[in-house]
Enzyme design. Structure first.
Site, PDB file in Angstrom:
ATOM      1  N   LYS A  39       0.775  -1.374  -0.071  1.00  0.00           N
ATOM      2  CA  LYS A  39       0.144  -0.011   0.076  1.00  0.00           C
ATOM      3  C   LYS A  39       0.847   1.145   0.022  1.00  0.00           C
ATOM      4  O   LYS A  39       0.405   2.489  -0.162  1.00  0.00           O
ATOM      5  CB  LYS A  39      -0.915  -0.027   1.349  1.00  0.00           C
ATOM      6  CG  LYS A  39      -2.299  -1.041   0.914  1.00  0.00           C
ATOM      7  CD  LYS A  39      -2.920  -1.078   2.237  1.00  0.00           C
ATOM      8  CE  LYS A  39      -3.834  -2.300   2.383  1.00  0.00           C
ATOM      9  NZ  LYS A  39      -3.669  -3.407   1.473  1.00  0.00           N
ATOM     10  N   VAL A  91      -7.610 -12.278   4.743  1.00  0.00           N
ATOM     11  CA  VAL A  91      -9.161 -12.395   4.371  1.00  0.00           C
ATOM     12  C   VAL A  91      -9.705 -13.957   4.499  1.00  0.00           C
ATOM     13  O   VAL A  91     -10.873 -14.259   4.932  1.00  0.00           O
ATOM     14  CB  VAL A  91      -9.228 -11.965   2.830  1.00  0.00           C
ATOM     15  CG1 VAL A  91      -8.811 -13.001   1.716  1.00  0.00           C
ATOM     16  CG2 VAL A  91     -10.713 -11.735   2.594  1.00  0.00           C
ATOM     17  N   THR A 108     -15.403  -7.011  -1.834  1.00  0.00           N
ATOM     18  CA  THR A 108     -15.809  -5.409  -1.854  1.00  0.00           C
ATOM     19  C   THR A 108     -15.868  -5.073  -3.460  1.00  0.00           C
ATOM     20  O   THR A 108     -16.560  -4.109  -3.655  1.00  0.00           O
ATOM     21  CB  THR A 108     -14.328  -4.541  -1.429  1.00  0.00           C
ATOM     22  OG1 THR A 108     -13.300  -5.086  -2.140  1.00  0.00           O
ATOM     23  CG2 THR A 108     -14.183  -4.835  -0.007  1.00  0.00           C
TER      24      THR A 108
END
Length: 191
Positions: A39, A91, A108
């Site tokens: 990220k 996840v 998502t």
């Protein structure tokens, strides 16, 4: 959690890294390895931005030309991880829990992809980075292969549970995969 707690995220990731760097120098630690994230590449959220700043701190303290301290013998580097399978933020445990409760399994976005690595691969990357002679100031990234579509991962986990997945309530199947939308600052594709 970081996106909902901006100031604490900054304290933890940026000021926490700076404190650890300074303590490492003071204690004459040989190797300092920052655990970063994918990220941090072109960040779009607080987690990514604060981790990128942390990487920059590591690079700044590793640069002998900056003369931050004349007694600095600590070698600094960072490693960037994708998603670590089986870790607390993975996840997979969420999918398993959702399947156990008969769904829905939440995803998502249909096009969301992520890179994955095992705990063993992550551990080896940290050890190898700290052992390299020329690692000072570098950011290391493990070749994690091709990104995986999260919806396909959800489908596989459901199938491996001996069940059938469905994308809407009218389809035949045991577990509904529900698209819930991206969160603020979340990218469809990490780099």
């Amino acid at each position: 959690i970081v996106e909902d707690n901006l100031i604490e995220g900054f304290y933890n990731n940026v000021l926490g890294t700076k404190s650890c760097i300074e303590a490492s120098i003071k204690s004459k630690v040989d190797n300092f390895v920052l655990i970063s994230t994918d990220k941090a590449v072109r960040p779009t959220n607080i987690m990514g931005a604060t981790k990128r700043i942390s990487e920059m701190l590591v690079q700044t303290y590793s640069n002998p030309d900056k003369k931050i301290t004349t007694l600095n013998r600590t070698k600094f580097c960072a490693v960037r991880f994708g998603n670590v399978l089986g870790s607390s933020g993975s996840v997979l445990p969420l999918f398993a829990e959702q399947i156990q409760h008969k769904g829905p399994v939440t995803v998502t976005h249909k096009e969301m992809t992520r890179y994955f690595m095992t705990i063993q691969e992550a551990s080896q990357l940290v050890i190898q980075a700290s052992a390299m002679d020329d690692s000072n100031g570098n950011i290391f990234v493990l070749d994690m292969g091709d990104p995986v579509k999260i919806i396909e991962l959800a489908q596989k986990v459901i199938e491996l549970s001996g069940l059938r997945w469905k994308l809407n309530n009218n389809d035949e199947g045991d577990i509904l995969i529900k698209i819930v939308g991206t969160r603020k600052g979340e990218k469809l594709f990490e780099e």
